[in-house]
Design an enzyme around this catalytic site. Structure first.
Site, PDB file in Angstrom:
ATOM      1  N   ASN A   9       0.880  -1.167   0.000  1.00 41.87           N
ATOM      2  CA  ASN A   9       0.000   0.000   0.000  1.00 41.87           C
ATOM      3  C   ASN A   9       0.921   1.221   0.000  1.00 41.87           C
ATOM      4  O   ASN A   9       1.480   1.587   1.028  1.00 41.87           O
ATOM      5  CB  ASN A   9      -0.916   0.000   1.226  1.00 41.87           C
ATOM      6  N   GLU A  36      -3.900   1.816  -3.028  1.00 40.55           N
ATOM      7  CA  GLU A  36      -4.012   3.253  -2.735  1.00 40.55           C
ATOM      8  C   GLU A  36      -3.054   4.063  -3.606  1.00 40.55           C
ATOM      9  O   GLU A  36      -2.297   4.893  -3.112  1.00 40.55           O
ATOM     10  CB  GLU A  36      -3.775   3.539  -1.246  1.00 40.55           C
ATOM     11  N   TYR A 106      -7.580  -3.886  -2.634  1.00 41.24           N
ATOM     12  CA  TYR A 106      -7.542  -2.899  -1.550  1.00 41.24           C
ATOM     13  C   TYR A 106      -8.925  -2.942  -0.908  1.00 41.24           C
ATOM     14  O   TYR A 106      -9.870  -2.314  -1.386  1.00 41.24           O
ATOM     15  CB  TYR A 106      -7.205  -1.508  -2.080  1.00 41.24           C
ATOM     16  N   ASP A 150      -3.752  -5.048   0.425  1.00 36.87           N
ATOM     17  CA  ASP A 150      -4.099  -4.502   1.736  1.00 36.87           C
ATOM     18  C   ASP A 150      -5.514  -4.981   2.024  1.00 36.87           C
ATOM     19  O   ASP A 150      -6.484  -4.398   1.552  1.00 36.87           O
ATOM     20  CB  ASP A 150      -4.016  -2.976   1.705  1.00 36.87           C
ATOM     21  N   ASN A 152      -6.833  -5.211   5.032  1.00 39.81           N
ATOM     22  CA  ASN A 152      -7.360  -4.388   6.118  1.00 39.81           C
ATOM     23  C   ASN A 152      -7.939  -5.168   7.296  1.00 39.81           C
ATOM     24  O   ASN A 152      -8.795  -4.657   8.018  1.00 39.81           O
ATOM     25  CB  ASN A 152      -8.372  -3.378   5.573  1.00 39.81           C
ATOM     26  N   ASP A 258       2.557   4.439   5.443  1.00 35.19           N
ATOM     27  CA  ASP A 258       2.386   3.827   6.768  1.00 35.19           C
ATOM     28  C   ASP A 258       2.392   2.303   6.676  1.00 35.19           C
ATOM     29  O   ASP A 258       2.446   1.624   7.703  1.00 35.19           O
ATOM     30  CB  ASP A 258       1.116   4.325   7.470  1.00 35.19           C
ATOM     31  N   HIS A 259       2.382   1.765   5.462  1.00 34.40           N
ATOM     32  CA  HIS A 259       2.497   0.322   5.244  1.00 34.40           C
ATOM     33  C   HIS A 259       3.899  -0.021   4.748  1.00 34.40           C
ATOM     34  O   HIS A 259       4.506   0.752   3.994  1.00 34.40           O
ATOM     35  CB  HIS A 259       1.512  -0.155   4.177  1.00 34.40           C
TER      36      HIS A 259
END
Length: 268
Positions: A9, A36, A106, A150, A152, A258-259
């Site tokens: 991501n 993303e 995603y 991702d 989640n 952040d990933h």
């Protein structure tokens, strides 16, 4: 032949193009699945990826948010996605590389409230899982398939910094853990990163930007996954071992996503 698949991501592909080039240089993935990307198809930095040695690209872009893409060193074949997002978001893209079908997702984060009635975003997330699970049940488990991206959800007690506290937080609630378990069981998918790093060792791929020092606080989650069909068991498990890792050093780079990227190797 070794086929190294990466999922990342990137949190805006145009902002991270230089980081992607560095990662490709250091980790040498053959296929890079991104989520993303936050751009439309025509805005994707194709030339940068061609320069990285990943000239074969398939994009499902969207203005502003979401968006997924796959860039490959090897030629790609078009294949249909397993499902489409009910909200029309660009959350799915799929290709076949070296005989392996790769489905890159995603999946919606789900908002803050774990209630399907009160929170439409959470309902969307669980609906996405249910639809994808139903699609996988119709597939031949012997066919070579990778489900990645991702997703989640941090599915295990050691995929979160605190199982007890995170049970009330979207990404690790009981309803989500049940949905992820159903996805795995749909065709007995192999969780390659977790097979490479067995329980009870902690394993994370995401850390909040709010932490000044993400390693010191280490309040991470494992949200990024590479899942393989039973048909890839022999390709993924070689001499009793799975080659897969979270490249957490990338999270230390300047202006990171952040990933962190996750890779897994197949012998094809």
């Amino acid at each position: 032949m070794r086929l190294r698949i990466a999922t990342w991501n990137v949190n805006s592909v145009r902002l991270r193009a230089e980081q992607a080039a560095r990662f490709v240089d250091e980790a040498a993935p053959d296929v890079l699945c991104m989520q993303e990307i936050k751009c439309q198809d025509g805005e994707f930095p194709r030339e940068a990826f061609e320069a990285m040695g990943l000239p074969h690209i398939k994009i499902a872009g969207q203005k502003g948010w979401h968006g997924v893409a796959i860039a490959s060193r090897l030629p790609i074949e078009d294949v249909p996605t397993l499902m489409n997002c009910r909200e029309g978001h660009a959350r799915c893209v799929a290709v076949k590389v070296a005989g392996v079908e790769i489905q890159n997702f995603y999946i919606p984060a789900g908002g803050d409230l774990p209630d399907r009635v009160a929170n439409p975003k959470f309902d969307h997330k669980l609906d996405f899982y249910e639809t994808l699970t139903a699609a996988l049940k119709k597939r031949d488990p012997k066919a070579p398939l990778i489900v990645t991206g991702d997703l989640n959800i941090a599915p295990g007690e050691n995929d979160v910094w605190s199982h007890r506290q995170m049970l009330k937080v979207v990404s690790h609630t009981p309803a989500e853990l049940e949905a992820f378990d159903a996805l795995i069981k749909s065709m007995d998918l192999l969780d390659l990163p977790r097979l490479a790093v067995p329980e009870p060792e902690k394993l994370f791929s995401w850390w909040s930007y709010r932490a000044t020092d993400f390693r010191k606080s280490n309040r991470g989650l494992r949200l990024d996954h590479i899942l393989a069909s039973p048909g890839l068991r022999d390709a993924a498990i070689v001499d009793g071992k799975v080659s897969s890792r979270v490249h957490d050093d990338v999270r230390e780079w300047e202006r990171p996503s952040d990933h962190a990227p996750v890779t897994a190797d197949l012998k094809v």
